[in-house]
Design an enzyme around this catalytic site. Sequence first.
Site, PDB file in Angstrom:
ATOM      1  N   ASP A  36       4.854 -51.967  21.389  1.00 14.21           N
ATOM      2  CA  ASP A  36       4.756 -51.249  22.669  1.00 14.21           C
ATOM      3  C   ASP A  36       6.060 -50.536  23.047  1.00 14.21           C
ATOM      4  O   ASP A  36       6.594 -50.739  24.140  1.00 14.21           O
ATOM      5  CB  ASP A  36       4.387 -52.225  23.797  1.00 14.21           C
ATOM      6  CG  ASP A  36       3.194 -53.091  23.455  1.00 14.21           C
ATOM      7  OD1 ASP A  36       2.237 -52.560  22.875  1.00 14.21           O
ATOM      8  OD2 ASP A  36       3.223 -54.295  23.766  1.00 14.21           O
TER       9      ASP A  36
ATOM     10  N   GLU B  94      -5.749 -48.108  27.776  1.00 16.72           N
ATOM     11  CA  GLU B  94      -4.600 -48.833  28.332  1.00 16.72           C
ATOM     12  C   GLU B  94      -3.334 -48.057  28.000  1.00 16.72           C
ATOM     13  O   GLU B  94      -3.378 -46.928  27.525  1.00 16.72           O
ATOM     14  CB  GLU B  94      -4.548 -50.258  27.769  1.00 16.72           C
ATOM     15  CG  GLU B  94      -4.491 -50.337  26.249  1.00 16.72           C
ATOM     16  CD  GLU B  94      -4.463 -51.761  25.719  1.00 16.72           C
ATOM     17  OE1 GLU B  94      -4.407 -52.694  26.538  1.00 16.72           O
ATOM     18  OE2 GLU B  94      -4.487 -51.933  24.492  1.00 16.72           O
TER      19      GLU B  94
END
Length: 445
Positions: free
Chosen positions: A35, A208
């Site tokens: 991420d 997301e």
Amino acid sequence: MVQHYKYSLLICFLMLLANITIAQNPLITNQFTADPSARVFGDKVYVYPSHDIMATKGHGRPGWFNMADYHVFSSTNLTDWTDHGVIISQDKVNWVDSNAYAMWAPDCIERNGKFYFYFPAQIKAPYGKGFGIGVAIADKPYGPFTPTPEQIKGVAGIDPNVFIDKDGQAYLYYAEGNIYGAKLKDNMLELASEPKILGELPNKGLKEGPYLFERKGTYYLTYPHVENKTERLEYAIANNPLGPFKFAGVIMKESPECWTNHQSIISFKGQWYLFYHHNDLSPNFDKNRSIMADSLFFNEDGTIREITPTLRGVGITRTRKEIQIDRYSDISKQGASVNFIDTANRMKGWKTEFNQQGAWIRYNAIDFDKQLKSIEIMAACVQGAAIEIRVDKINGPVISSVKLEKSDEWHTTKSNLLKVIPGKHDIFVSLKSTTPADIDWIRFK
């Protein structure tokens, strides 16, 4: 006293080296990272990833994502990365459930000389329930960061992203079933508007990880989306930070090996880059991932060209550092392959296996200086072998021919260079003998 002082300096130097990674893809190879939120602060790129760890008894959920803290990494050249260590951990934040191991995708931004680090985590009683987003503040991009006592009010979700528009207005984006956006107050700690669902995005499949950036008056909202079975990176565009957004295309296709992906996009020294993750260092368990980077380009109409992940990644490699040729730019169709050095400890990295005479591998963008005199090759070859290094083309100038000694263990062979051609060049490493060889790395000196 002098001897003790010299010894202390040596220890400090070795500790500094331990925190520096010389990277291609993945960027970080001594721990699992995912991420990546990349930011340009001053003359450096800072990457704020989440930190994957394996669950142990009583610590995390086996077979699932487990993250207990955050590190930050920086680089001036996208090649040498410094680990600044842990900046936030789950047991040091008032409102976070320290047994959840759910410190997922973060972000960081600078405003008025302060650095605001946004992170999601599971909330403990009496602060609430579900996921919240907190803020930690520092005077420098690598900390020390001090978390605020409570999470942002009115926000329930994960994967925060913050954007400051040219007029100074700040926006918070996050995910919770849908992707949400809201204005932030000047203090960067409170909402200035009610969160709104950002519409005109695909309605089917998980969305997301929002990350928004602006280019030439167009606002690009990027996000992972499960169109089929795994996440691919997509984007939508608008003329306003809160939309409405129009779906514009795919940035990176799905990977069959890794269920998730997560992105950030920056411009650094005139070039755009995509940061993302994959499970290269953990091919059999996609909950332990590693951050990557590749160059990104736009078409004339402002659309993004689809990116195919590379092993070579980005940055110019210096000749006096170990060059991991297994992170190649191109490879011959037969006789050369890449495998882990040690499948029991994959963080030792990869090796190139040359098994056929004439097999080759290309590694691009190496910066040669004119003082170079020799080459070192870390190799293993049971029967002995011969390796040739050329520049720029497969039939380009030969700069070194190296005879590798017989050895079934890793062994460094040093040989003189035949010539030096200063400047930025690609190299072609090829097997000239009929006997095979494994190569870990090469280095010029």
